[in-house]
Design an enzyme around this catalytic site. Structure first.
Site, short mmCIF file in Angstrom:
data_model
loop_
_atom_site.label_atom_id
_atom_site.label_comp_id
_atom_site.label_asym_id
_atom_site.label_seq_id
_atom_site.Cartn_x
_atom_site.Cartn_y
_atom_site.Cartn_z
N CYS A 2 1.04 -1.03 -0.44
CA CYS A 2 -0.16 0.52 -0.11
C CYS A 2 1.04 1.06 -0.01
CB CYS A 2 -0.68 0.35 1.02
SG CYS A 2 -2.40 -2.04 1.15
N ARG A 27 6.00 -1.49 -5.64
CA ARG A 27 6.10 -1.71 -4.28
C ARG A 27 5.28 -2.96 -4.85
NH1 ARG A 27 7.42 2.99 -0.60
NH2 ARG A 27 6.72 1.69 1.52
N TRP A 74 -2.79 -2.97 -1.42
CA TRP A 74 -2.39 -4.43 -1.75
C TRP A 74 -3.60 -5.17 -0.49
CZ3 TRP A 74 -0.28 -8.10 1.65
CH2 TRP A 74 0.07 -9.29 1.01
N ASN A 99 -2.73 3.00 5.27
CA ASN A 99 -1.86 1.45 5.58
C ASN A 99 -2.23 0.68 6.30
OD1 ASN A 99 -1.13 2.34 2.40
ND2 ASN A 99 1.08 3.66 3.45
N GLY A 100 -1.43 -0.61 6.31
CA GLY A 100 -1.75 -1.42 7.60
C GLY A 100 -3.25 -2.17 7.84
N GLU A 478 18.03 -19.39 -1.52
CA GLU A 478 17.95 -17.41 -2.76
C GLU A 478 17.88 -18.52 -3.91
OE1 GLU A 478 17.09 -14.47 -1.81
OE2 GLU A 478 17.81 -13.16 -3.21
N LYS A 482 14.09 -16.82 -5.37
CA LYS A 482 13.83 -15.97 -7.15
C LYS A 482 13.25 -17.06 -8.22
CE LYS A 482 15.12 -13.21 -5.48
NZ LYS A 482 15.22 -12.68 -4.15
N GLU A 485 9.14 -17.24 -6.50
CA GLU A 485 9.24 -15.66 -7.31
C GLU A 485 8.26 -15.22 -8.51
OE1 GLU A 485 10.40 -12.62 -3.46
OE2 GLU A 485 12.43 -13.78 -5.19
N HIS A 501 17.17 -37.67 2.84
CA HIS A 501 16.77 -37.93 3.75
C HIS A 501 15.18 -37.64 3.46
CE1 HIS A 501 19.74 -39.50 6.80
NE2 HIS A 501 20.35 -37.78 6.69
N LYS A 600 6.80 -5.83 -2.57
CA LYS A 600 8.70 -4.72 -3.60
C LYS A 600 8.73 -4.35 -1.14
CE LYS A 600 12.44 -4.13 -3.98
NZ LYS A 600 13.24 -5.38 -4.62
#
Ligand code: G6P
Length: 605
Positions: A2, A27, A74, A99-100, A478, A482, A485, A501, A600
């Site tokens: 947001c 974002r 968002w 926002n929040g 990572e 990537k 995502e 395992h 973001k």
């Protein structure tokens, strides 16, 4: 996530508000909207498409006004549909953007329904709108101050009311909000970046602040309801928009910017000196006996990598924890532990809350490793080390990650030196290797054509496994992050020794197994793990250091990396994984820079 923009001016402010939203687009959001006071009434336009669509709407409907607020949303409470998009109105008199998350919204909603307020959206924001409206009696600033006393949770809000045409009121608690100061006009935004082009003078509001913006004046009251003075800071760096240049996406551009970003982050000094981390760092570092690293997402993986460095170079016990877990569990605080928060944005809600939690438990020394000098985390910590990645637009973090690794390596070497664990020769070697990193990275980036060839095969897969060992296990994590995502391929990472395992059961010809193979002490073990996969018909895609002698064979595809780069090798090995994810996503035609459902900067918990 947001974003908020607000303005009080003497000119039509709609284009400034829309431009602000454009700057916040990267974002991530799923709807957007703008409201202005026009002809004494609040009027709005909202869209569940892009800001460009909102822009078209306001042009077509000739929405104009001198006082306004705007938002990118968002979704948290309620689906991304027009009714839930902000600004939200109360009785066509008051408009709000938020926002929040308000945690006690259900109780407040019931109370407000009892007072006759009708709820049109599924948002928690509508509760704040009606609450302020119910408290309004001619003074919006007073009503907002009173309303915030009833809100539990995190918020940044901007509000306007039809009875006060030249006023915007803002408040923050747990979500960032800044005031931008102009000449005869004033602005509000969740990020100073949104106001680039309108002003370069900012007041960063503190937790619990409520502010009132009019044409000539800005008033701030603190959490105790007392008038507060907040410093005005000139932030010139927020200049122009970032250009894409010859690249197809910001993510690709940012991958290729890494040599420059790293060279800007490496300290100029020829020695590792605690004062690089802040004036009081020499004293603070001398007092600590361990480290507690807190972060989220990609930043968490840089923390995991750093643990290996801190324990092997500095011989200092290091614990790394996901911020959202740490903040809610019972832990045993150690006041002698240095709390390190790692964050690209410096605004991630969970990391901020974890930092506050650590401080409340009595942790004395805190350090932020961050890419934004003016962020909440940098302001909250005693010490800081800024990465100089430059603005990162792609949701999937790349250059922020590698610059964090550089910062954390410098931290490990500095503590190692202070604790008498590295010699002067070792120090000089580390400095030399750091300085050579940009050139070494350029040779890794030159592997792009080979990686593109692999990515075409990956784009047809639905699953992938990533393997690494030791220092390179977080790099495998990572790499898998990537890929999932941005290409939406399900990917998991394992320390290669764990293969037998469980994950070995997944290995068939259809399962690509990406392996990070540096020529380090675990190479022979890793080679055995590679054979375990081959024996089950698995297809291996190995990034192998030139001196490993791992070569192409049936079921074994190899891309040759440069010679082994010692302890700094993870910084090189992550780059081909970024490129593999990027080109695989391109082949699948996904929205690389704005992957679905992701944001973001995650400013809600
Ligand atoms: C979001 C971003 C990730 C990032 C994470 C932590 O999930 O999409 O790229 O790693 O937040 O963000 P921070 O700004 O704290 O590093």
């Amino acid at each position: 996530m947001c974003g908020i923009v607000g303005a009080v001016a003497q000119r039509n402010i709609v284009s400034v508000l829309i431009e602000g939203l454009r700057r916040l687009e990267y974002r991530g959001y799923d709807s957007c909207g703008v409201a202005v006071l026009a002809g004494g009434e609040p009027k709005r336009a909202r869209s569940v498409a892009r800001v460009a669509d909102l822009d078209e709407q306001v042009r077509e409907t000739r929405l104009e006004g001198v006082t306004g607020i705007a938002h990118t949303r968002w979704a948290t409470h309620g689906a991304p549909v027009t009714d839930n998009a902000h600004p939200i109105f109360s009785r066509n008199e008051l408009a709000i953007v938020h926002n929040g998350i308000i945690e006690n919204y259900e109780t407040l909603r019931d109370m407000l329904r009892g007072k006759g307020y009708e709820f049109i959206s599924q948002t928690d924001t509508e509760v704040i709108a009606h609450l302020i409206q119910s408290l309004y009696s001619g003074d919006l600033f007073a009503a907002v101050r009173e309303a915030t006393g009833h809100l539990h949770g995190a918020y940044a809000i901007a509000v306007l009311h039809k009875s006060q045409p030249d006023t915007v009121v803002g408040a923050r608690q747990g979500s960032p909000l800044v005031v931008g100061l102009g000449e005869g006009e004033n602005f509000l935004a969740s990020d100073a970046l949104a106001l680039a082009g309108s002003t370069d003078r900012f007041m960063f509001l503190e937790e619990g602040d409520v502010c009132e913006l009019t044409l000539e004046k800005v008033r701030v009251f603190d959490r105790d309801g007392k008038p507060a003075a907040r410093d005005v800071r000139q932030v010139a760096a927020y200049g122009g928009a970032v250009e894409l240049g010859p690249y197809r996406h910001f993510m690709q551009k940012e991958i290729f910017e890494q040599p420059r970003a790293i060279s800007d982050t490496i300290p100029q000094s020829d020695v590792f000196d605690a004062s690089l981390f802040g004036e009081t760092a020499p004293k603070a570092f001398a007092e600590i006996d361990s480290l507690l690293i807190l972060a989220c997402g990609t930043s968490y993986y840089s923390g995991l990598t750093a643990k290996y460095w801190l324990e092997s170079i500095a011989k200092i016990p290091t614990q790394v924890e996901i911020a959202s877990e740490y903040r809610y569990r019972d832990s045993v605080p150690n006041p002698k532990s240095l709390v390190v928060v790692i964050s690209q944005s410096g605004e991630t809600a969970d990391t901020i809350a974890a930092l506050k939690h650590a401080q409340s438990l009595g942790h004395k020394h805190t350090l932020s490793v961050c890419n934004v000098a003016t962020s909440a985390m940098v302001r909250m910590t005693e010490l800081s080390f800024l990465t100089h990645a430059g603005r990162e637009i792609g949701v999937a973090s790349t250059k922020a990650f590698t610059t964090q690794l550089v910062a954390l390596f410098v931290l490990a070497a500095t503590l190692g030196k202070m604790r008498g664990n590295i010699s002067a020769k070792q120090e000089a070697d580390y400095i030399r290797q750091l300085r050579h990193l940009p050139a070494a990275l350029n040779s890794v980036l030159a592997l792009e054509p080979q990686i593109i060839a692999w990515s075409e095969e990956f784009s047809r897969k639905e699953n992938a496994l990533f393997l690494g060992r030791g220092l390179h296990y977080p790099i495998a994590l990572e790499g898998a992050l990537k890929l999932k995502e941005i290409s939406y391929i399900h990917a998991e990472a394992y320390p290669a020794g764990e293969l037998k395992h469980g994950p070995l059961a997944l290995v068939t010809e259809a399962m690509p197994v990406v392996t990070v193979a540096p020529n380090d002490a675990l190479l022979e073990k890793l080679k055995s793990n590679i054979q375990e996969v081959r024996a089950r018909g698995g297809q291996l895609y190995v990034f192998a250091d030139a001196d490993t002698k791992i070569v192409n064979d049936e079921g074994l595809h190899v891309i040759r990396m440069p010679e082994h780069y010692g302890l700094l090798s993870p910084i090189l090995h992550v780059v081909p994984l970024q490129l593999l994810a990027y080109h695989t996503a391109c082949s699948r035609g996904t929205d690389v820079d704005k992957p679905r459902n992701l944001a973001k900067s995650v400013t809600v918990e």
